[in-house]
Design a protein around this motif. Sequence first.
Motif, PDB file in Angstrom:
ATOM      1  N   UNK A 187       1.709   0.935  17.160  1.00  0.00           N
ATOM      2  CA  UNK A 187       0.499   1.571  16.646  1.00  0.00           C
ATOM      3  C   UNK A 187      -0.760   0.766  16.956  1.00  0.00           C
ATOM      4  N   UNK A 188      -0.582  -0.533  17.243  1.00  0.00           N
ATOM      5  CA  UNK A 188      -1.739  -1.375  17.545  1.00  0.00           C
ATOM      6  C   UNK A 188      -2.151  -1.200  19.008  1.00  0.00           C
ATOM      7  N   UNK A 189      -3.445  -1.234  19.306  1.00  0.00           N
ATOM      8  CA  UNK A 189      -3.888  -1.163  20.700  1.00  0.00           C
ATOM      9  C   UNK A 189      -3.264  -2.292  21.524  1.00  0.00           C
ATOM     10  N   UNK A 190      -2.924  -1.985  22.748  1.00  0.00           N
ATOM     11  CA  UNK A 190      -2.268  -2.952  23.623  1.00  0.00           C
ATOM     12  C   UNK A 190      -3.250  -3.983  24.157  1.00  0.00           C
TER      13      UNK A 190
ATOM     14  N   UNK B   3       5.490   2.842   6.236  1.00  0.00           N
ATOM     15  CA  UNK B   3       5.766   1.949   7.349  1.00  0.00           C
ATOM     16  C   UNK B   3       5.097   0.622   7.041  1.00  0.00           C
ATOM     17  N   UNK B   4       5.470  -0.411   7.748  1.00  0.00           N
ATOM     18  CA  UNK B   4       4.993  -1.769   7.482  1.00  0.00           C
ATOM     19  C   UNK B   4       3.783  -2.058   8.365  1.00  0.00           C
TER      20      UNK B   4
ATOM     21  N   UNK C 280       0.829  -1.201   0.000  1.00  0.00           N
ATOM     22  CA  UNK C 280       0.000   0.000   0.000  1.00  0.00           C
ATOM     23  C   UNK C 280       0.860   1.245   0.000  1.00  0.00           C
ATOM     24  N   UNK C 281       1.940   1.240   0.772  1.00  0.00           N
ATOM     25  CA  UNK C 281       2.857   2.374   0.778  1.00  0.00           C
ATOM     26  C   UNK C 281       3.515   2.533  -0.590  1.00  0.00           C
TER      27      UNK C 281
ATOM     28  N   UNK D 204      -3.373  -4.066   7.865  1.00  0.00           N
ATOM     29  CA  UNK D 204      -3.709  -3.729   9.251  1.00  0.00           C
ATOM     30  C   UNK D 204      -3.867  -2.230   9.482  1.00  0.00           C
ATOM     31  N   UNK D 205      -3.762  -1.420   8.451  1.00  0.00           N
ATOM     32  CA  UNK D 205      -3.873   0.023   8.642  1.00  0.00           C
ATOM     33  C   UNK D 205      -5.211   0.461   9.246  1.00  0.00           C
ATOM     34  N   UNK D 206      -6.321  -0.188   8.894  1.00  0.00           N
ATOM     35  CA  UNK D 206      -7.587   0.251   9.505  1.00  0.00           C
ATOM     36  C   UNK D 206      -7.655   0.036  11.021  1.00  0.00           C
TER      37      UNK D 206
END
Length: 527
Positions: free
Chosen positions: A241-244, A355-356, A192-193, A339-341
């Motif tokens: 960036x992902x919720x913990x 970023x990945x 996507x990047x 996983x961007x959403x």
Amino acid sequence: MSTLDTLVLDRARGACPNCETVRGALNSASSQETLVEVNDTARVERKMGDTELSYYLPARGNGVNDMYLHLGLTAPAHILERERIRLVWAILRIRHPLLASKVDMHSYDDVRFVYMPPHSVENALENAGNNLEYRTQTKDELIDSYLNGPRTLSNDRISYLMISFPRDSASSGTPVRCEFLICAAHFLGDGMALHQFANDFFSLLGSTTTSELASLLCTEWQARCSKLEDHLSLPSALEDRLPLVKGKFSQLASRIDFQRHQEKLIGGHTFPRKSGASRHTIVPTVAIDQNRTKDLLKRCKDHGVSISSALFAICNIAWAKTSGEKPEMPTLLYSALNLRPYLMASKPSHESYWFLAIGYFNVVLPGFLPRSSDLAATFWHRARSAKAQSTAAAQNPMIISRSREMARKRSQQARAWAKEDDDKERGVWTAPPTTPKKSGPPSNALVGLSLLGNLDGIYKHSAFPSIKLETLTTGSRQRAGGMLLFGYTFVGKLWLSLGYDANGYDKDMVKRFWNNVLDCTQEFLIN
């Protein structure tokens, strides 16, 4: 300073007469000093996360997973002048600092991106030029040299741009044929990047004058590099960036869920492998014309599926026709999950999309063909099953914890394999004691599918009307025995390509499979 550099800066002066940086570069061309200076030792660094490590460590030796994006196009000759391309490349490397970063490896657990911002506009142009190469190869020669030749990328160069004007390419009047190859290490970004970057590149190249580009470069440098304490930063790793998953109990539950989910993935089909010969990746590619693509997309919609879901079913049936063995075992296929959403909002200083952010999901379909003559009904049923499994994976409430666990598992494996490779190279490796194989059904994947969807939703062709994009091929350097099928729509056409190690498999088997994929596409989607 070269004549070309002087020309670029002269145009920048005309577009941005108040820019002290550009004036300083012009007034002190011989010493390459500027009136506004940045400490040339300034740097920012951060450790790689699990997902990045899982891609970086295998790439160290021969560039496994180094991505490329090829775009074939025609454009007026003046649009493609080197000075313009270098300006655009420099602008985007400032906007997206990971592209201009290097990698420092301290240990298997501590690998870092290191970014040293350009200390002047002229330095930004110089850096861009050092990572830009002009060639005279055809599309196939360009891709083959990247996939099978010496590695292009390295710790000191994790992105690169190749522009090729083939010797035998025909031009009509001012438009010329050009081949672009955008190269980037997979550990710094995803597909996507890569595609968003290409769209931004051509939008700048095709709609902006050279003077405007030079002025924009000056503005970008001033905004992002001259005030380091406010602006110098790198995009965060996926895991940050992902919720913990909070609490020890929740973390334990997440790991148990991940393990049980993995145990449900049953696959008993694989391509017969060959060994001994050196890896040689080829990428046979087929494009279906716009009218037939329009019709087949409508047919998919009428049956309640996307082309991506249909391609899972096509691979499934194509393989059953190719092999005919072990019909009692299901076929396991895998694909990347965007996983961007699911990411938390990032700081304004991290607005770069480089970023990945990928995870993985699997689709399991029956390994047999029905005795009924109505194979089309079976195909659409399996396409709907693939859609249901894909949707379930994306919408599962455990998707974030499963993605974290998968990244952790992959990084652990990558570290172990990296140490093994290094020990073998030093001659100190010893084989670990053999362990009994785990009981239970196999979980072997047949092939991976990279399903990019409608790329015309990313490429805003109207934003660069003087540039006509005509072909697109993408993929990566593979390990020995690698295989990945790509499906996407671009310029209104459906494109199918199969990137694989031609020396790693039984050639007749792969050829039959690929022909069956094309035949099934024709039979179920076009006829």
